[in-house]
Design an enzyme around this catalytic site. Structure first.
Site, PDB file in Angstrom:
ATOM      1  N   ARG A   1       0.826  -1.202   0.000  1.00 54.32           N
ATOM      2  CA  ARG A   1       0.000   0.000   0.000  1.00 54.32           C
ATOM      3  C   ARG A   1       0.867   1.262   0.000  1.00 54.32           C
ATOM      4  O   ARG A   1       2.094   1.206  -0.059  1.00 54.32           O
ATOM      5  CB  ARG A   1      -0.950  -0.012   1.198  1.00 54.32           C
ATOM      6  CG  ARG A   1      -0.283   0.161   2.536  1.00 54.32           C
ATOM      7  CD  ARG A   1      -1.293   0.066   3.660  1.00 54.32           C
ATOM      8  NE  ARG A   1      -0.694   0.241   4.970  1.00 54.32           N
ATOM      9  CZ  ARG A   1      -1.040  -0.437   6.053  1.00 54.32           C
ATOM     10  NH1 ARG A   1      -1.986  -1.359   5.984  1.00 54.32           N
ATOM     11  NH2 ARG A   1      -0.456  -0.196   7.214  1.00 54.32           N
ATOM     12  N   ASP A   2       0.220   2.396   0.104  1.00 57.99           N
ATOM     13  CA  ASP A   2       0.944   3.671   0.087  1.00 57.99           C
ATOM     14  C   ASP A   2       1.511   3.969   1.472  1.00 57.99           C
ATOM     15  O   ASP A   2       1.107   4.909   2.146  1.00 57.99           O
ATOM     16  CB  ASP A   2       0.025   4.795  -0.396  1.00 57.99           C
ATOM     17  CG  ASP A   2      -1.202   4.961   0.484  1.00 57.99           C
ATOM     18  OD1 ASP A   2      -1.527   4.028   1.257  1.00 57.99           O
ATOM     19  OD2 ASP A   2      -1.850   6.030   0.411  1.00 57.99           O
ATOM     20  N   GLU A   3       2.493   3.174   1.863  1.00 55.89           N
ATOM     21  CA  GLU A   3       3.172   3.351   3.145  1.00 55.89           C
ATOM     22  C   GLU A   3       4.596   2.839   3.008  1.00 55.89           C
ATOM     23  O   GLU A   3       5.510   3.616   2.770  1.00 55.89           O
ATOM     24  CB  GLU A   3       2.412   2.632   4.258  1.00 55.89           C
ATOM     25  CG  GLU A   3       2.905   2.978   5.655  1.00 55.89           C
ATOM     26  CD  GLU A   3       1.937   2.541   6.736  1.00 55.89           C
ATOM     27  OE1 GLU A   3       2.316   2.601   7.912  1.00 55.89           O
ATOM     28  OE2 GLU A   3       0.809   2.135   6.414  1.00 55.89           O
TER      29      GLU A   3
ATOM     30  N   GLU B   1      -1.225  -7.970   9.212  1.00 53.86           N
ATOM     31  CA  GLU B   1      -1.066  -6.772  10.041  1.00 53.86           C
ATOM     32  C   GLU B   1      -1.933  -6.830  11.289  1.00 53.86           C
ATOM     33  O   GLU B   1      -1.544  -6.347  12.345  1.00 53.86           O
ATOM     34  CB  GLU B   1      -1.441  -5.539   9.212  1.00 53.86           C
ATOM     35  CG  GLU B   1      -1.351  -4.232   9.962  1.00 53.86           C
ATOM     36  CD  GLU B   1      -1.644  -3.039   9.070  1.00 53.86           C
ATOM     37  OE1 GLU B   1      -1.228  -1.926   9.427  1.00 53.86           O
ATOM     38  OE2 GLU B   1      -2.281  -3.225   8.015  1.00 53.86           O
TER      39      GLU B   1
ATOM     40  N   HIS C   1       2.771  -8.280   6.778  1.00 55.44           N
ATOM     41  CA  HIS C   1       3.303  -7.436   7.836  1.00 55.44           C
ATOM     42  C   HIS C   1       4.108  -8.354   8.757  1.00 55.44           C
ATOM     43  O   HIS C   1       3.533  -9.242   9.373  1.00 55.44           O
ATOM     44  CB  HIS C   1       2.154  -6.812   8.622  1.00 55.44           C
ATOM     45  CG  HIS C   1       2.117  -5.329   8.615  1.00 55.44           C
ATOM     46  ND1 HIS C   1       1.731  -4.589   7.518  1.00 55.44           N
ATOM     47  CD2 HIS C   1       2.399  -4.426   9.578  1.00 55.44           C
ATOM     48  CE1 HIS C   1       1.763  -3.299   7.822  1.00 55.44           C
ATOM     49  NE2 HIS C   1       2.182  -3.180   9.059  1.00 55.44           N
TER      50      HIS C   1
END
Length: 904
Positions: A469-471, A753, A774
């Site tokens: 994702r955008d992280e 996660e 994660h």
């Protein structure tokens, strides 16, 4: 017995590295040889300017002579400092326990890097280009230069770096096999460079050097909410090529204003958004000698104030390719490829289409109920590659990007893709794998595999939280809880040395460590359990590798952190300046007091600093931090611990006579007890009561955990410390929600996660924060190796020169076996239970010993290789110290049969 000999030579924890700048690099080796009690008694290292000199017994640079020592890792080179670009070749021989010398080892080398002044002639050059209409990133810049050499090159080294990403070719051949170079560093402080031997890529007379530049971490999308260009607006290249020719002449070619630039077929390339590649716009021959570049643009020279630092981490590579498991078609001409495994990297596809045909490839971790690709959890990241074909038959793959995925959606093909035309390219840091695990429970075996794939999917240039994702940030809290498990999975010495430099670069002037490293996007600092990473990771590296350099290079930063804690919290409780204060992140129906977490970690930090100070001869500091640990521990107890041993969110809010009534109203959580027990924060006479309270909460939840990121790491070790290992096994083997094995039963191939990322009744968790890759909850791998398999660093001897092998069979398992490859070699432990007979097989590498704890009911029943032995009895075990070799041990031992009960 075979001859004892040195193998596995490494310099600065890397195999034959180039570009390192340590003036006295650390040299290490392992021993190979069978038999019992094999050991090194002396060594000799020779270092020369060439392998030929070593063969001629001419160690021009350094000859240590015969050194009486059993040391193998981190031996300092003490010869003359090498000049920039110089190469040192080295070998070692050892003497064994009979004073018999070995043959000389194979020859390895290291090459010294460049000083800052060596880069002065090389310019930062760029080719800024506007984005194409509809694209989210700029076209990849193409830079080239042509130069002549008067005679055949006999040696040549290319040093290369980029603000962004680079790929370099010499005479049309790609240099090296690394990807996403130069990697991610804190560009506000430094940028990394790599060094390559390119002698065989050059020729007499004319040569061409060509480079492509991608946005990467420097100016691509990074972090949340569609933000990009965090460090700069466009990528730039800096390189230097040093060549020595057969006629003795020396030449240096650098990036400079004479280079030419253009754009070509790669119209966009971004980590989050993906790549757009238009093969109809390919520029053929641009990377070769003789290409007419007169119509190309002059490069733009830019300034950059950061330091040029050598890349001291293992390389990032495509490690393997995965075959497709199945292909489905949820809608007409839309195909879903399933690789059967979540990982980081990209897909390679063989196509033969029409000119102008558009192929769109999207990536995701899971599928929707109708079999289509699920992408909501990617948030703003599109993970989409677009290819415009030119009519040629070719393999297509993206440049300068990576994705986190298991499934790939392909649209635009004329016919279904065939399995042989699909390859899954697995990308991660190329560090040796270290740990293996197997037991009688297939679900636990899959859990270990999921932990490994979670690490493989996130150990790229920095250890990220997630790859999709955008992280994709280097969260310090995640690494703080996972670091020991990470080392049990991969050799992390060089990798985490580099990342701890990122942590130090991001340290705030107040002394607070950052929440993420490199420090970008999240500008807060000092969060409990996140900032403490700056102490926990160096301490763990020292414990696992035995090298005090991990302490020394981080000491000043650690002391600044401790000063920050005390300056902002003079009452010795972490009530102030806790930054973003994440608490026990994503815990299940449980809210641990955040000052409790902060104070617990502060006490633990002080304990670890005291140990590290003692190990490095900092006597006054050891006394100071030991005293501080006692005082912070007392402050913790005053604020959170009842006289009986209940660990409460706020002791002043609970009447002393009502403590035993309602754990929830008291603010008692599993994390409270996990931290208090594992950090030894409570008086020893209250440990039994506290353990019972912890068990009580687990039992009232149906034998389930409720911990988040902070507590999960410490939960099973706390139960084991409190004598409740069977409850730890029960939690580990729990299959229903929430548990470690619930995701496994739902088909997980990596760590999730959240405990409830997916639930069989309720479906998906919130899409705004729901990664299926994660590594954080994989921290349980530490307990699996240290307690189930029993392979641990010895409390009195960091580094595994002497190990502790202390398996604790249980959980109804009939067998478990595993291994850990330390810097000295591979330790193995394997146990089987049949009736009241325990069989324990151990293997100890040459040059090492182990304190072995043998589970038994009667020490007299123990046999080692069929013989009676003298052991030291302890509670439930007998202790024996063994030298190197393989041993078959048997004992009488009855598995625990007691029923677990909780405090009434």
């Amino acid at each position: 017995m075979g001859q004892l000999r040195p193998t596995g030579l490494r310099t600065e924890y890397l195999e034959s590295p180039r570009g390192i700048t340590a003036s006295q690099p650390r040299l290490s080796w392992r021993l190979s040889g069978d038999g019992h009690d094999r050991r090194q008694t002396a060594y000799q290292i020779k270092v020369a300017t060439s392998p030929k000199s070593l063969k001629q017994d001419n160690a021009e640079l350094w000859d240590s002579g015969k050194v009486i020592s059993d040391l193998q890792p981190a031996i300092r080179y003490t010869g003359p400092a090498l000049a920039s670009g110089a190469t040192a070749h080295w070998q070692v021989r050892i003497w064994d326990e009979s004073d018999t010398p070995s043959a000389w080892s194979n020859t390895h080398f290291w090459q010294h890097g460049l000083s800052e002044s060596d880069w002065s002639a090389a310019s930062w050059i760029a080719h800024p280009t506007p984005k194409d209409a509809g694209e989210l990133s700029q076209p990849v810049a193409m830079l080239r230069h042509q130069f002549d050499l008067p005679s055949k090159p006999v040696s040549a080294t290319l040093y290369a770096s980029a603000l962004g990403l680079y790929e370099i070719q010499l005479n049309g051949q790609v240099v090296g096999d690394r990807v996403l170079t130069p990697g991610w560093s804190d560009y506000n402080h430094r940028v990394m460079y790599q060094a390559y031997d390119v002698t065989n890529l050059l020729q007499r007379d004319s040569n061409a050097i060509a480079a492509m530049l991608g946005d990467g971490w420097y100016c691509g999308y990074l972090g949340f909410e569609n933000n990009f260009s965090r460090y700069g607006d466009f990528p730039a290249l800096r390189c230097r090529l040093d060549v020595t020719c057969a006629d003795g002449s020396m030449h240096t070619i650098t990036s400079n204003p004479q280079w030419r630039a253009n754009n070509g077929h790669i119209r966009a390339a971004d980590f989050y958004m993906g790549a757009t590649i238009d093969y109809t716009r390919s520029v053929h021959g641009w990377e070769q000698v003789g290409y007419p570049d007169q119509a190309w643009h002059p490069v733009q020279v830019i300034n950059y104030a950061g330091v040029m630092s050598p890349d001291t981490s293992p390389p990032l590579r495509i490690i393997e390719t995965l075959p497709v498991q199945r292909v489905t078609q949820p809608t007409p001409k839309v195909y879903i490829v399933d690789f059967g495994q979540i990982y980081a990297g990209y897909m390679r596809l063989h196509v033969h289409g029409k000119r102008g045909q558009k192929i769109t490839i999207r990536y995701g971790e899971i599928l929707n109920g109708d079999g289509s690709l699920h992408t909501i959890n990617l948030r703003a990241a599109k993970q989409t590659d677009v290819f415009i074909l030119d009519g040629e038959s070719r393999w297509i793959e993206p440049n300068f990007t990576y994705k986190g995925f298991r499934y790939v959606e392909i649209s635009g093909l004329d016919k279904p893709p065939q399995p042989e035309d699909i390859q899954g390219c697995v990308m991660h840091v190329d560090a040796p794998l270290t740990g293996e695990f197997r037991c009688a429970d297939p679900l636990l075996n899959q859990l270990w595999k999921n932990i490994r794939w979670g690490q493989r999917g996130n150990f790229l240039s920095v250890p990220t939280d997630c790859p999709q994702r955008d992280e994709r940030l280097g969260w310090t809290g995640d690494m703080q809880i996972y670091v020991r498990t990470g080392i049990y999975q991969m050799d992390c010495a060089a990798y985490l040395t580099k990342w701890m430099r990122d942590v130090r670069d991001g340290q705030h002037e107040s002394g607070a460590f950052p929440d993420v490293a490199p420090r970008i996007v999240v500008q807060a600092e000092g969060a409990p359990a996140w900032g403490d990473c700056g102490v926990v990771v160096p301490w763990t590296l020292w414990r696992m590798y035995g090298d005090t350099e991990f302490i020394d290079e981080n000491w000043d930063a650690m002391e600044k952190w401790m000063a920050f804690l005390h300056d902002t919290n003079p009452n010795l409780r972490r009530l102030n300046r806790r930054g973003n204060d994440y608490g026990d992140w994503v815990a299940m129906d449980s809210h641990t007091a955040r000052d409790l977490i902060g104070t617990a970690y502060w006490a633990q930090d002080a304990t670890l600093l005291a140990q590290m100070a003692e190990a490095t001869g900092r006597t006054a500091a050891a006394a100071k931090y030991h005293d501080l640990a006692l005082r912070v521990r007392q402050a913790f107890c005053d604020a959170h611990v009842s006289p009986e041993g209940a660990v409460i969110g706020d002791i002043t809010s609970v009447h002393p006579h009502l403590v035993h009534l309602n754990m929830q109203l008291n603010g008692e959580t599993q994390t409270n007890y996990a931290l208090a027990l594992n950090f030894d924060l409570i008086p020893s006479n209250t440990v039994s009561y506290a353990t019972d309270r912890l068990i009580r909460d687990i039992v009232r939840r149906g034998n389930h955990l409720s911990t988040g990121f902070v507590g999960t790491m410490h939960l099973l070790p706390a139960l084991t410390k409190g004598g409740a290992t069977e409850m730890a096994y029960r939690l580990l083997r729990q299959q229903s929600f929430p548990s470690w094995l619930y995701p496994v039963t739902q088909g997980a191939t990596t760590m999730w996660e959240r405990w409830d990322s997916w639930h069989h009744e309720f479906g998906l968790q919130t899409p705004t924060m729901n990664s299926f890759n994660h590594f954080a909850y994989g921290c349980v791998g530490d307990w699996m190796m240290r307690t189930m398999i029993g392979i641990c660093d010895h409390p009195d001897a960091p580094g595994f020169r002497t190990a502790l092998i202390a398996p604790q069979p249980g959980g109804g398992l009939s067998y478990a076996k595993g291994s850990y490859t330390s810097q000295f070699g591979t330790y193995k432990s394997s146990w089987k239970v049949k009736g009241n007979l325990l069989q324990l097989d151990v293997s100890i590498p040459a040059g090492c010993s182990a304190e072995v704890h043998i589970p038994c009911d009667d020490p007299k029943s123990i046999r080692i290789d069929g013989k009676k032995v003298t052991t030291i009895p302890a509670t439930g075990v007998a202790v024996v110290t063994l030298g190197s070799g393989e041993y078959a041990i048997t004992s009488h031992w009855n598995a625990p049969t007691t029923t677990i009960t909780a405090l009434a």
